[in-house]
Design a protein around this motif. Sequence first.
Motif, short mmCIF file in Angstrom:
data_model
loop_
_atom_site.label_atom_id
_atom_site.label_comp_id
_atom_site.label_asym_id
_atom_site.label_seq_id
_atom_site.Cartn_x
_atom_site.Cartn_y
_atom_site.Cartn_z
N ASP A 47 -2.12 2.03 4.34
CA ASP A 47 -1.50 4.06 4.29
C ASP A 47 -2.38 5.46 4.89
OD1 ASP A 47 -3.05 3.64 2.05
OD2 ASP A 47 -1.76 3.67 0.51
N TYR A 67 0.87 -1.49 -0.45
CA TYR A 67 0.14 0.29 -0.29
C TYR A 67 0.76 1.44 0.13
CZ TYR A 67 -4.07 -3.45 1.41
OH TYR A 67 -4.46 -3.93 1.15
N ASN A 68 2.01 1.32 0.82
CA ASN A 68 2.49 2.58 0.89
C ASN A 68 3.45 2.75 -0.20
OD1 ASN A 68 2.80 4.16 3.75
ND2 ASN A 68 2.36 1.52 4.18
N ARG A 108 3.79 6.14 -2.63
CA ARG A 108 4.12 6.92 -2.60
C ARG A 108 5.04 7.77 -4.32
NH1 ARG A 108 7.21 3.91 0.95
NH2 ARG A 108 9.00 3.97 1.41
N GLU A 122 -6.88 6.15 1.25
CA GLU A 122 -6.31 6.69 0.17
C GLU A 122 -6.32 6.41 -1.42
OE1 GLU A 122 -5.99 2.25 1.63
OE2 GLU A 122 -6.10 4.83 2.51
N ALA A 158 5.70 4.65 6.81
CA ALA A 158 5.00 3.79 6.69
C ALA A 158 5.87 2.85 7.35
CB ALA A 158 5.13 3.81 5.43
N TRP A 208 6.87 9.76 4.90
CA TRP A 208 6.17 9.29 4.73
C TRP A 208 6.60 8.07 4.87
CZ3 TRP A 208 2.32 8.93 -0.41
CH2 TRP A 208 1.19 7.94 -0.39
#
Length: 285
Positions: A176, A58-59, A62, A141, A165, A161
């Motif tokens: 996220d 998920y993260n 970015r 998100e 994370a 971030w």
Amino acid sequence: MLALGDYYCGLAAQTVNDLQRYAPGREVYIYTDRPAFFLPYPNCKVFRHKNTGLKRPYNDKRFPLQRGLQDYETAICIDADTRFNQEIPADLRFRPGVEAAQMEPVLIHKPEGQNPRLRKLFFNFSKRMGLDVNKVCWIQESLFAVTRDGTGRAEEFFRLWGILAVEFQLAGLHVDGHPIAFAAGSLGWNIGKGEAITVLEAAHSHHFHHAKSLDFIPLARAHKLRKLVSPLWLSRYAKRGLLSALFYARRARNSRWRVNPEVLTSVSQEVAPMHSGNGPRLAAG
């Protein structure tokens, strides 16, 4: 956009087709482990990518956002399982910082906000970062935008971030929306919902295709193993140990679960000072 695996690449292709129809001339930045999948789409810029998360990817959203902001003032995060059904105006204007279609205070958002362990984690992060936890807003998100403010804080936002994370994932929280909330709050960015993001929200539908997520397949197998083991006459500790051994044996065989050692090492070097009492606070200078 993040698209890992054949299933999500297929969903992303539908989204790309929608954008080609309803937002002509807009570029779509896609980070994927199957770049050849998107070669037929002229509105795509494709970058090879593998999951860098400790468990779920998920993260990693970015990365396409950060790359998009190198070329544009605003980058919009759209989930692969998103569809558009109407024209998107070309003159949308976003406020500097983060705009989200859906948001909620982290202490209210369910189920994480109702979990005592995670609530304690949110209070600890807020204290370390000099934030009022009651003003930190979780965001959905699947649709949000990041706009440069002319001060260079966007790069700091993505750096924070990434650090947060890892911290949240080590605590068992892999989504996220929370790292984004705390990273934006540490920079003084107010997460809001403006007219532009409202227009996008009205033009899209999100289908939440979680069942086919890369990490849900091993979890489903683990659940089956738990059902098989539970009738056995074993102590609860022996059952727990056996389940853990079986689960991680399957996990080790699946290369998609392996963490890139270089990524983990580089991030841990930044995270380590935060765990020590003398480390710097996360608040941006």
